[in-house]
Design a protein around this motif. Structure first.
Motif, PDB file in Angstrom:
ATOM      1  N   PRO A  31     -12.045  -3.369  39.788  1.00 43.34           N
ATOM      2  CA  PRO A  31     -13.309  -3.205  39.051  1.00 43.34           C
ATOM      3  C   PRO A  31     -13.660  -1.740  38.808  1.00 43.34           C
ATOM      4  N   LEU A  32     -13.326  -0.867  39.744  1.00 41.63           N
ATOM      5  CA  LEU A  32     -13.590   0.559  39.547  1.00 41.63           C
ATOM      6  C   LEU A  32     -12.726   1.109  38.416  1.00 41.63           C
ATOM      7  N   LEU A  33     -11.454   0.743  38.384  1.00 48.09           N
ATOM      8  CA  LEU A  33     -10.587   1.228  37.309  1.00 48.09           C
ATOM      9  C   LEU A  33     -11.056   0.713  35.952  1.00 48.09           C
ATOM     10  N   ARG A  34     -11.508  -0.536  35.913  1.00 45.68           N
ATOM     11  CA  ARG A  34     -12.036  -1.062  34.637  1.00 45.68           C
ATOM     12  C   ARG A  34     -13.274  -0.286  34.203  1.00 45.68           C
ATOM     13  N   GLU A  35     -14.133   0.031  35.161  1.00 46.73           N
ATOM     14  CA  GLU A  35     -15.354   0.771  34.844  1.00 46.73           C
ATOM     15  C   GLU A  35     -15.016   2.166  34.322  1.00 46.73           C
ATOM     16  N   ILE A  36     -14.038   2.810  34.938  1.00 43.18           N
ATOM     17  CA  ILE A  36     -13.617   4.129  34.474  1.00 43.18           C
ATOM     18  C   ILE A  36     -13.071   4.035  33.054  1.00 43.18           C
ATOM     19  N   GLU A  92      -9.092  16.328  25.557  1.00 43.27           N
ATOM     20  CA  GLU A  92      -7.844  15.962  24.900  1.00 43.27           C
ATOM     21  C   GLU A  92      -7.051  14.917  25.674  1.00 43.27           C
ATOM     22  N   THR A  93      -7.546  14.530  26.838  1.00 37.12           N
ATOM     23  CA  THR A  93      -6.837  13.572  27.689  1.00 37.12           C
ATOM     24  C   THR A  93      -6.489  12.296  26.931  1.00 37.12           C
ATOM     25  N   ARG A  94      -5.246  11.872  27.069  1.00 34.96           N
ATOM     26  CA  ARG A  94      -4.793  10.626  26.442  1.00 34.96           C
ATOM     27  C   ARG A  94      -4.610   9.494  27.444  1.00 34.96           C
ATOM     28  N   GLU A  95      -4.436   9.856  28.704  1.00 34.34           N
ATOM     29  CA  GLU A  95      -4.184   8.839  29.727  1.00 34.34           C
ATOM     30  C   GLU A  95      -4.723   9.352  31.054  1.00 34.34           C
ATOM     31  N   ILE A  96      -5.274   8.450  31.863  1.00 29.46           N
ATOM     32  CA  ILE A  96      -5.683   8.758  33.230  1.00 29.46           C
ATOM     33  C   ILE A  96      -4.693   8.083  34.169  1.00 29.46           C
ATOM     34  N   ILE A  97      -4.123   8.864  35.082  1.00 28.39           N
ATOM     35  CA  ILE A  97      -3.201   8.334  36.092  1.00 28.39           C
ATOM     36  C   ILE A  97      -3.928   8.383  37.429  1.00 28.39           C
ATOM     37  N   THR A  98      -4.135   7.231  38.062  1.00 28.68           N
ATOM     38  CA  THR A  98      -4.926   7.168  39.282  1.00 28.68           C
ATOM     39  C   THR A  98      -4.043   7.081  40.517  1.00 28.68           C
ATOM     40  N   CYS A  99      -4.563   7.623  41.625  1.00 29.77           N
ATOM     41  CA  CYS A  99      -3.909   7.500  42.922  1.00 29.77           C
ATOM     42  C   CYS A  99      -4.995   7.478  43.991  1.00 29.77           C
ATOM     43  N   GLN A 130     -18.960   7.132  36.164  1.00 35.24           N
ATOM     44  CA  GLN A 130     -19.646   7.958  35.162  1.00 35.24           C
ATOM     45  C   GLN A 130     -19.450   9.448  35.431  1.00 35.24           C
ATOM     46  N   THR A 131     -19.469   9.866  36.689  1.00 36.16           N
ATOM     47  CA  THR A 131     -19.255  11.282  36.983  1.00 36.16           C
ATOM     48  C   THR A 131     -17.832  11.695  36.610  1.00 36.16           C
ATOM     49  N   ILE A 132     -16.874  10.804  36.798  1.00 34.50           N
ATOM     50  CA  ILE A 132     -15.494  11.080  36.361  1.00 34.50           C
ATOM     51  C   ILE A 132     -15.449  11.164  34.836  1.00 34.50           C
ATOM     52  N   ALA A 133     -16.067  10.202  34.169  1.00 36.08           N
ATOM     53  CA  ALA A 133     -16.056  10.180  32.704  1.00 36.08           C
ATOM     54  C   ALA A 133     -16.708  11.437  32.131  1.00 36.08           C
ATOM     55  N   SER A 134     -17.830  11.839  32.699  1.00 35.83           N
ATOM     56  CA  SER A 134     -18.529  13.036  32.203  1.00 35.83           C
ATOM     57  C   SER A 134     -17.677  14.280  32.394  1.00 35.83           C
ATOM     58  N   ALA A 135     -16.973  14.358  33.527  1.00 34.84           N
ATOM     59  CA  ALA A 135     -16.118  15.519  33.789  1.00 34.84           C
ATOM     60  C   ALA A 135     -14.965  15.592  32.800  1.00 34.84           C
TER      61      ALA A 135
END
Length: 371
Positions: A307-312, A292-299, A280-285
């Protein structure tokens, strides 16, 4: 700015907030193409050293001597990673321009004008017979910045996005790099990523972390607890530039807030709620500063927690992909970033980014220790 030489080889080393080990890469840097990883290696952090680093996050008896001894032991761990990398790549020390070594953060207080990464770069250069670039954060803080996050300029160089994307690093803490083809790169820490989940998992299962997020997936998010944690911590509402670490998000923070929440919740449900706090803190930020973000690239290590990536994804409504989709292993991204930062230092390229850190000006980051 001087001309950049032909292909150069750099080692990048990283031991992050999670204190689980040291990751390293050898990367080739050429003017006309993206950095290429030639070798990658990881070694676990000895349990005694890990415990000492965790204890050094707070005042303790004889902490100056213990800090120096911990730094020396970390240099030996780093040197063993370097040896593995050289053997994999069939290279000798003289082929490497420099090592970029971050060290282990034990204090991060930019509001007081300092940050402290325990490191022994002079010792590492002696052990590895390679020059070392270290102390990447201090110059940015001296210029009035946060000294963190350091990776957005690197992410911009790596991904060169032709559309708005957010690169999300899920280490002990979470930070985002906001990339837009028509705007200057920005980024900041969003709060805890793995640090609270690791702590809770260690306490209740004895494991250092929740492998693949399985234990947390057995619980259910308690939205009342989630909302309580979000409202109870003023740092979440601060605007960027901002950065954080274990100075704030530590066992005392978690225990104090859980003690103030008047509801009995199972340990797996608390773990699921801590996962939701990260998401949620990531989503709020992203919603507030990168709409305008279209994609999140995680590392980072948290990118292995499905499960964390699904939640995000659920909380942002965006596609969440891993940097493996772009040819880079999640666990290697931060080590590659410090190889890039060493390359930038040696080529006199300012990697300190005011639009990220809030510094007064761009700066060349790091200090150089010759072989």
């Amino acid at each position: 700015m001087p001309a950049i030489l032909d292909t150069q080889y750099f080692i990048g080393l990283m031991s992050g907030t999670s204190t689980d080990g040291a990751d390293g890469v050898i990367a080739a840097f050429s003017p006309a193409q993206r950095p290429r990883i030639l070798a990658q290696a990881s070694l676990p952090m000895p349990a005694s050293l890990r415990q000492l680093f965790l204890e050094l996050n707070a005042p303790m008896h004889n902490e100056l001597e213990k800090s120096c001894l911990a730094a020396n032991e970390l240099a030996h761990l780093y040197a063993r990673v370097c040896q593995q990398l050289l053997e994999q790549a069939h290279l000798a020390p003289e082929h490497i321009t420099a090592i970029g070594a971050h060290g282990q953060t034990v204090r991060h207080r930019p509001e007081l004008g300092y940050t402290l990464q325990l490191n022994a770069p002079a010792l590492l250069s002696e052990l590895a017979h390679i020059a070392v670039v270290a102390d990447f954060r201090s110059k940015d803080i001296a210029a009035g910045g946060q000294g963190a996050p350091l990776v957005p300029a690197f992410h911009k160089a790596m991904f060169n996005a032709d559309r708005p994307v957010t690169v999300l690093n899920l280490g002990g803490m979470a930070n985002i790099s906001i990339l837009h083809p028509e705007k200057e790169v920005t980024g900041f820490d969003t709060g805890p990523a793995n640090v609270l989940m690791d702590l809770w998992c260690q306490r209740h299962t004895g494991n250092d972390y929740d492998k693949d997020g399985q234990w947390g997936a057995s619980g259910t998010v308690n939205e009342a607890l989630l909302n309580y944690l979000l409202k109870a911590e003023p740092w979440f509402a601060l605007p960027p530039p901002k950065s954080t670490g274990r100075d704030l998000f530590n066992p005392n923070w978690l225990d104090t807030l859980l003690a103030g929440f008047r509801q009995n919740i199972s340990a797996p449900d608390i773990q699921a709620s801590l996962r939701a706090l990260t998401a949620q803190t990531i989503a709020s930020a992203i919603q507030a500063y990168a709409p305008e973000t279209r994609e999140i690239i995680t590392c980072g290590g948290g990118a292995l927690n499905a499960p964390l990536l699904r939640e995000i994804g659920l909380r942002t409504g965006l596609a969440v992909n891993r940097c493996e989709d772009y040819g880079i292993a999640s666990q290697s991204m931060e080590a590659l970033a410090f190889a890039w930062l060493a390359w930038a230092h040696c080529n006199r390229i300012p990697a300190g980014t005011p639009s990220v850190s809030g510094a007064r000006r761009k700066t060349i980051l790091g200090c150089y220790y010759p072989a």
